[in-house]
Motif scaffolding. Structure first.
Motif: not given
Length: 106
Positions: A37-41, A50-52, A56-57, A102-103
């Motif tokens: 996942c990291k490559a895109c997120h 993005q993570m966190g 955006a989420w 984060g949800t």
């Protein structure tokens, strides 16, 4: 069995126990995030949330778990099917979405 298959099998075993909170499950989810996942997120230019980044989420979470899973499994816009984790289960995807957003999903 080569080392990567052995490690992946171990990750699957650990993730299968995710209903029991603990460090090992968090570590396993992070390992899957890092490889799939990291490559895109973790790259804003990708267009992926993005993570966190709760802002955006938020609209994605608002669509509901079924839609999130459909987009993850089938692919959506620039996201490839299965989010680059061809061996992940729906439960693992839920954990990964929770980790990135984060949800807690219900």
């Amino acid at each position: 069995m080569n080392l990567i298959k052995l490690i992946n099998a171990g990750v699957v075993v650990i993730l299968s126990s995710l209903s029991f909170p603990g460090f090992a499950a968090d570590e396993a989810a992070q390992a899957i995030y890092d490889r799939s996942c990291k490559a895109c997120h973790n790259t804003a230019a990708s267009g992926a949330p993005q993570m966190g980044d709760s802002e955006a989420w938020a609209p994605r979470i608002a669509q509901g778990l079924d839609t999130l899973l459909d987009h993850t499994i089938e692919g959506y816009k620039g996201m490839p099917p299965m989010g680059m984790c061809m061996d992940c289960s729906e439960d693992q995807f839920i954990v990964l979405i929770e980790l990135m957003s984060g949800t807690k999903l219900e």
